[in-house]
Design a protein around this motif. Structure first.
Motif, short mmCIF file in Angstrom:
data_model
loop_
_atom_site.label_atom_id
_atom_site.label_comp_id
_atom_site.label_asym_id
_atom_site.label_seq_id
_atom_site.Cartn_x
_atom_site.Cartn_y
_atom_site.Cartn_z
N LEU A 153 0.84 -1.20 0.00
CA LEU A 153 0.00 0.00 0.00
C LEU A 153 0.88 1.24 0.00
N GLY A 154 0.56 2.18 -0.86
CA GLY A 154 1.19 3.49 -0.80
C GLY A 154 0.28 4.47 -0.11
N ALA A 155 0.72 5.69 0.00
CA ALA A 155 -0.11 6.72 0.62
C ALA A 155 -1.43 6.88 -0.11
N GLU A 156 -1.45 6.53 -1.41
CA GLU A 156 -2.66 6.67 -2.22
C GLU A 156 -3.61 5.49 -2.08
N GLY A 157 -3.14 4.36 -1.51
CA GLY A 157 -3.99 3.19 -1.36
C GLY A 157 -3.27 1.92 -1.77
N PRO A 158 -3.98 0.79 -1.77
CA PRO A 158 -3.35 -0.49 -2.12
C PRO A 158 -2.90 -0.53 -3.57
N ARG A 159 -1.73 -1.13 -3.79
CA ARG A 159 -1.13 -1.19 -5.12
C ARG A 159 -1.11 -2.60 -5.70
N THR A 160 -0.56 -3.53 -4.97
CA THR A 160 -0.36 -4.89 -5.49
C THR A 160 -0.67 -5.92 -4.42
N VAL A 161 -0.92 -7.15 -4.87
CA VAL A 161 -1.05 -8.31 -3.99
C VAL A 161 -0.05 -9.35 -4.47
N THR A 162 0.75 -9.87 -3.55
CA THR A 162 1.76 -10.87 -3.90
C THR A 162 1.48 -12.17 -3.16
N PHE A 163 1.52 -13.26 -3.90
CA PHE A 163 1.37 -14.61 -3.36
C PHE A 163 2.74 -15.28 -3.39
N ALA A 164 3.13 -15.92 -2.31
CA ALA A 164 4.44 -16.55 -2.25
C ALA A 164 4.35 -17.87 -1.52
N ALA A 165 5.07 -18.87 -2.01
CA ALA A 165 5.01 -20.19 -1.40
C ALA A 165 6.31 -20.94 -1.57
N ARG A 166 6.61 -21.75 -0.58
CA ARG A 166 7.65 -22.76 -0.75
C ARG A 166 7.10 -23.78 -1.72
N LEU A 167 7.79 -23.99 -2.81
CA LEU A 167 7.21 -24.76 -3.91
C LEU A 167 6.89 -26.20 -3.52
N ALA A 168 7.55 -26.71 -2.50
CA ALA A 168 7.24 -28.07 -2.05
C ALA A 168 6.17 -28.07 -0.96
N GLY A 169 5.63 -26.89 -0.65
CA GLY A 169 4.76 -26.78 0.51
C GLY A 169 3.30 -26.54 0.22
N PHE A 170 2.82 -26.86 -0.99
CA PHE A 170 1.41 -26.68 -1.30
C PHE A 170 0.99 -27.67 -2.37
N THR A 171 -0.32 -27.84 -2.55
CA THR A 171 -0.85 -28.75 -3.56
C THR A 171 -1.38 -27.98 -4.76
N ARG A 172 -2.16 -26.93 -4.49
CA ARG A 172 -2.73 -26.09 -5.54
C ARG A 172 -2.57 -24.63 -5.15
N PRO A 173 -2.52 -23.72 -6.11
CA PRO A 173 -2.39 -22.30 -5.76
C PRO A 173 -3.44 -21.80 -4.79
N SER A 174 -4.66 -22.31 -4.90
CA SER A 174 -5.72 -21.84 -4.01
C SER A 174 -5.47 -22.21 -2.55
N ASP A 175 -4.48 -23.08 -2.27
CA ASP A 175 -4.09 -23.34 -0.88
C ASP A 175 -3.66 -22.06 -0.18
N LEU A 176 -3.19 -21.09 -0.97
CA LEU A 176 -2.73 -19.82 -0.40
C LEU A 176 -3.89 -18.96 0.10
#
Length: 261
Positions: A153-176
């Motif tokens: 978020l900047g002073a103007e408001g939210p900018r981006t959303v980042t998803f991050a995972a240990r590649l061996a630590g999930f089954t599907r992206p929606s696990d996030l």
């Protein structure tokens, strides 16, 4: 002294728990930080993640100053022996008791205990206190830092959303989805953009299944490329592209997943 704004968290923390977000901050915002003030808001029962942040940011901005802010006086007292030039700890909360507007605030795992409306209020409060060119990185992760989602978020408001995972630590992206920030986690239902995005990402993950023969990293990259054909996924550095995807990251602009009014 006025009472700090906010409530005491559980304080759960662990070494290297925030390594993914620290790595992203250094890569994306590191060039803005020389000579700047950075705040680690709500570091928890141990100052270890603040210490790690300080070391990681000093590697890209040798004269950056980091202040760990905690609402629990006992936690602050326990952290004081770890102070050193450029690193300090003080009592406080969302009011950010620091001498000048910080260029960056990391606020991780501090809004989980609040309602969605309160989370929006605290976002607004932090935005008013950050440097006009600064950023707030607010998000959540699991206990070991293997899955994380954060909003910039900047002073103007939210900018981006980042998803991050240990590649061996999930089954599907929606696990996030379980790590979505408070402003989004209850919006992961049909009809909301974040739900449509995660559904599309799962579909891209399925399409990329043949790349799994080369490992999850290759499959993550292939899924990101497929998803980028229909969603505004960041595809160029410093936010996106193969250098970030190889690390198990994926960033989209906030409007792509923002809650419906």
């Amino acid at each position: 002294m006025p009472r700090p704004v906010g409530e005491i968290t559980r304080g759960t923390t662990a070494p290297n728990r925030l390594r993914r977000v620290d790595r992203w901050i250094a890569a994306v915002y590191g060039r803005r930080l020389p000579g700047s003030l950075v705040v680690d808001l709500g570091y928890g029962a141990s100052p270890v993640t603040t210490l790690e942040m300080f070391v990681r940011l000093r590697a890209v901005a040798p004269d950056v100053s980091v202040v760990g802010v905690e609402i629990d006086p006992e936690r602050v007292a326990q952290a004081l022996p770890y102070q050193r030039p450029g690193l300090s700890f003080r009592l406080g909360g969302f009011e950010l008791p620091v001498p000048r507007p910080p260029m960056l605030v990391r606020a991780f795992n501090v809004l989980r205990q609040y309602g969605e409306a309160e989370a929006w209020t605290f976002w607004d409060s932090l935005r008013r206190r950050v440097h006009p060119d600064g950023v707030i990185v607010e998000g959540t992760c699991d206990e070991l830092g293997r899955r994380a989602v954060w909003v910039a978020l900047g002073a103007e408001g939210p900018r981006t959303v980042t998803f991050a995972a240990r590649l061996a630590g999930f089954t599907r992206p929606s696990d996030l989805a379980e790590r979505l920030p408070k402003t989004l986690i209850h919006r992961n239902v049909p009809g909301e953009p974040v739900h449509a995005f995660l559904t599309a990402w799962d579909r891209a993950w399925d399409i990329a299944a043949p790349f799994g023969a080369y490992g999850k990293r290759a499959r993550w990259i292939a899924a990101a490329e497929t998803l980028a054909a229909t969603w505004p996924v960041a595809v160029r550095p410093p936010l996106g592209g193969r250098p970030r995807w190889r690390l198990g990251e994926l960033t989209v602009p906030w409007p792509a997943v923002a809650p419906r009014p």
